[in-house]
Design a protein around this motif. Sequence first.
Motif, PDB file in Angstrom:
ATOM      1  N   SER A 137       3.088  -3.076   8.068  1.00  0.00           N
ATOM      2  CA  SER A 137       1.754  -3.746   7.401  1.00  0.00           C
ATOM      3  C   SER A 137       1.323  -3.761   6.477  1.00  0.00           C
ATOM      4  N   ALA A 138      -0.170  -4.004   6.354  1.00  0.00           N
ATOM      5  CA  ALA A 138      -0.700  -4.028   5.564  1.00  0.00           C
ATOM      6  C   ALA A 138      -0.933  -3.220   5.002  1.00  0.00           C
ATOM      7  N   ALA A 139      -1.369  -3.242   3.199  1.00  0.00           N
ATOM      8  CA  ALA A 139      -1.601  -1.643   2.712  1.00  0.00           C
ATOM      9  C   ALA A 139      -2.050  -2.214   1.480  1.00  0.00           C
ATOM     10  N   PRO A 140      -3.531  -0.946   1.306  1.00  0.00           N
ATOM     11  CA  PRO A 140      -4.052  -1.295  -0.085  1.00  0.00           C
ATOM     12  C   PRO A 140      -3.277  -1.079  -1.506  1.00  0.00           C
ATOM     13  N   PRO A 141      -2.846  -1.896  -2.886  1.00  0.00           N
ATOM     14  CA  PRO A 141      -2.064  -1.645  -3.583  1.00  0.00           C
ATOM     15  C   PRO A 141      -2.308  -0.575  -4.480  1.00  0.00           C
ATOM     16  N   ALA A 142      -1.169   0.025  -4.448  1.00  0.00           N
ATOM     17  CA  ALA A 142      -1.395   1.334  -5.466  1.00  0.00           C
ATOM     18  C   ALA A 142      -2.288   1.445  -6.395  1.00  0.00           C
TER      19      ALA A 142
END
Length: 237
Positions: A137-142
């Motif tokens: 699923s979606a996740a914020p960038p590092a």
Amino acid sequence: MGSWRVWRTILIIVVILGGLFYAADWFAVRVVEDRAAEKARTSEGLEHKPQLTIDHFPRPFLTQVLFGKIKHVSIKAEDVNAGGGRQEVRITTFTADLYGVKLTDSFSKATADRATGDAFVSYDDLSKSAPAGIRVSAAPPAADGTARVKLSTSLPGAGDLSVFSRIAVSGQKITLHAESLPKEVTALGLEGSVRKQIDFDANLTHLPAGISLTKAVGTATGMDIKAAGRNVELVSG
């Protein structure tokens, strides 16, 4: 007056011939676009025939053919199915711009000097190519801007598990690698075995030969993946 009639006749002939040439050029473009798109569909095993557009302005297509090279060709393919293996992922859409396209072998082969492209892969399709039981699923960038996804699963001995995995691309492959694992996993010495189950590669099959993935950007529903290449085969044999 006689001289004027001569020039008027010449002008009319030029206009008529120009119209015929334009019609012939337009027809030639449509025929080649359709033939090349069908060839790409059959040679790559695509479910749908891609959309292929040849840029024939300002230089007419037939003139470009005479010089042996087409300035610009664009292509769009949808629902590019995976090859059947678990690590092969379906591409929702793929678009490419090819420059300096050489047509050979009676238009059965086309090779571009260079190309740029975009492929979109949904998280649902990434989940299907992941090891069994893993949901992507979606996740914020590092912090450094690297694209990431969230992996959720339940593993024997580790229970429910959610981790952020960084996305790396190379060739025609997407690599997902977990940034870190929970302390309860590392404390039990299970990091190695857990990583073998959650770190994986997803291969983008059916892309034109010579195209390589260059960058991945996460969106709310999937990964937008940039691509580029040189000596790219749009249609082969």
